[in-house]
Scaffold this motif. Structure first.
Motif, mmCIF file in Angstrom:
data_model
loop_
_atom_site.group_PDB
_atom_site.id
_atom_site.type_symbol
_atom_site.label_atom_id
_atom_site.label_comp_id
_atom_site.label_asym_id
_atom_site.label_seq_id
_atom_site.Cartn_x
_atom_site.Cartn_y
_atom_site.Cartn_z
ATOM 1 N N THR A 102 -1.459 4.442 -1.296
ATOM 2 C CA THR A 102 -1.851 5.270 -0.159
ATOM 3 C C THR A 102 -1.481 6.724 -0.418
ATOM 4 O O THR A 102 -0.464 7.027 -1.053
ATOM 5 C CB THR A 102 -1.160 4.763 1.121
ATOM 6 N N ALA A 137 -4.462 8.148 3.809
ATOM 7 C CA ALA A 137 -5.702 7.628 3.234
ATOM 8 C C ALA A 137 -5.339 6.346 2.503
ATOM 9 O O ALA A 137 -4.645 6.377 1.477
ATOM 10 C CB ALA A 137 -6.325 8.645 2.288
ATOM 11 N N THR A 141 -6.107 7.424 -6.460
ATOM 12 C CA THR A 141 -5.055 8.042 -5.656
ATOM 13 C C THR A 141 -4.671 9.396 -6.238
ATOM 14 O O THR A 141 -4.558 10.391 -5.511
ATOM 15 C CB THR A 141 -3.832 7.115 -5.585
ATOM 16 N N PHE A 182 -11.341 5.120 0.641
ATOM 17 C CA PHE A 182 -10.098 5.204 1.404
ATOM 18 C C PHE A 182 -10.405 5.145 2.900
ATOM 19 O O PHE A 182 -11.398 5.718 3.363
ATOM 20 C CB PHE A 182 -9.359 6.513 1.120
ATOM 21 N N ARG A 202 0.816 -1.215 0.000
ATOM 22 C CA ARG A 202 0.000 0.000 0.000
ATOM 23 C C ARG A 202 0.850 1.266 0.000
ATOM 24 O O ARG A 202 0.324 2.362 0.088
ATOM 25 C CB ARG A 202 -0.926 0.046 1.223
ATOM 26 N N VAL A 261 -13.322 11.271 0.161
ATOM 27 C CA VAL A 261 -12.364 10.206 0.493
ATOM 28 C C VAL A 261 -13.025 8.830 0.404
ATOM 29 O O VAL A 261 -12.525 7.856 0.987
ATOM 30 C CB VAL A 261 -11.752 10.417 1.890
ATOM 31 N N PRO A 295 -6.277 2.977 0.495
ATOM 32 C CA PRO A 295 -7.328 2.303 -0.282
ATOM 33 C C PRO A 295 -7.273 0.795 -0.089
ATOM 34 O O PRO A 295 -6.295 0.258 0.450
ATOM 35 C CB PRO A 295 -6.986 2.678 -1.715
#
Length: 293
Positions: free
Chosen positions: A257, A170, A235, A276, A94, A273, A172
């Protein structure tokens, strides 16, 4: 030590323009318990990497084991047998330095078994696994790190980030491969982009340590993020939207991320967001820690 616990932080690399050079340790930790046994190898994995599609190996190819063996070889010690219990809180693939954390935990365990303090060789050993030292140095040293390679030798310096900086990530659900996203990078970039990034990377050091008001311009990048954007469009969108809202956001490492360097720990409400998981992660100031158990 014959029974020890290694606690190692996650990390975010690049921080925008500091490609393969800047890293930040984050307070999300993997824990590895190591027990020297009479013979053989037993590896148990819990949480991230345990079972399912993320299943990691539990033999000599396990990354912690490989790094531990490499450190022991370097230091001239040979444990007769090992039992490892790996509690993984850092999500895999990530962009939060899970591989570097695994390597660092193995290196630190090897040094502890040899009853040696971590030194410059530990940075070298850890960086050799990935070909760059930004993530590994952050996990080793904590705080904010500058990493470089000179004549095949990896080096790192630790700096203390400004106390007002409150990182937010954040994360995902999708994963990304560092190897795959590096394949999207061109062999050459325009001189103007290289000059731009050099200036912004220098500014990033100042902003991260002395003047967080400059974080937004300091984290602007022209070396890697746009080239990698096709690999994770959500992203890229989130980074763009956060920056448009005045937040110093970057792709964390190879992604997907997103790292937001805030001073209030807040993602502005208008920014979408969805998809996320948003987490405030303080800077880890200590780096890898080894204790007996």
């Amino acid at each position: 030590m014959t029974a020890l616990k290694v606690t190692v932080p996650a990390s975010s690399a690049n921080l925008g323009p500091g490609f393969d050079a800047l890293g930040l340790a984050l307070a999300l930790h993997d824990v590895v318990e190591v027990q020297v046994t009479d013979a053989g190898l037993k590896v148990e994995v819990f949480d991230a990497g345990a079972g399912g599609v993320e299943d990691v190996p539990t033999d000599e190819t396990h990354l912690v084991v490989r790094a531990l063996r490499r450190a022991c070889e370097h230091l001239g010690v040979t444990p007769p047998g090992l039992h490892l219990r790996c509690f993984n809180k850092i999500p895999h693939a990530r962009g939060l330095g899970s591989s570097a954390a695994a390597v660092v935990s193995g290196i630190a365990a090897g040094y502890a078994l040899a009853e040696r303090p971590l030194d410059g060789d530990a940075v070298q050993l850890a960086a050799e696994f990935e070909g760059h030292a930004d993530n590994a140095a952050a996990s080793l040293l904590g705080g904010f790190v500058l990493a470089w390679c000179e004549k095949g030798r990896f080096h790192a310096e630790r700096l203390t980030p400004h106390p007002s900086i409150r990182p937010v990530v954040a994360v995902p659900s999708v994963k990304s491969s560092t190897e795959a996203t590096r394949g999207l990078l061109p062999e050459k970039v325009p001189h103007s982009d290289a000059a731009f990034s050099a200036g912004r990377a220098a500014l990033a050091v100042h902003a991260l340590t002395s003047d967080p008001s400059l974080l937004l311009p300091a984290t602007e990048d022209r070396l890697h993020q746009d080239y990698r954007a096709p690999a994770y469009p959500a992203t890229g969108r989130l980074v763009h939207d956060l920056r448009a809202a005045g937040v110093a956001a970057t792709v964390s490492g190879a992604g997907p991320t997103v790292l937001a360097l805030t001073v209030d720990g807040i993602i502005p409400a208008p920014v979408d967001v969805a998809g996320f998981e948003v987490i405030e992660l303080p800077v880890d100031q200590t780096g890898v820690q080894v204790t007996s158990r």
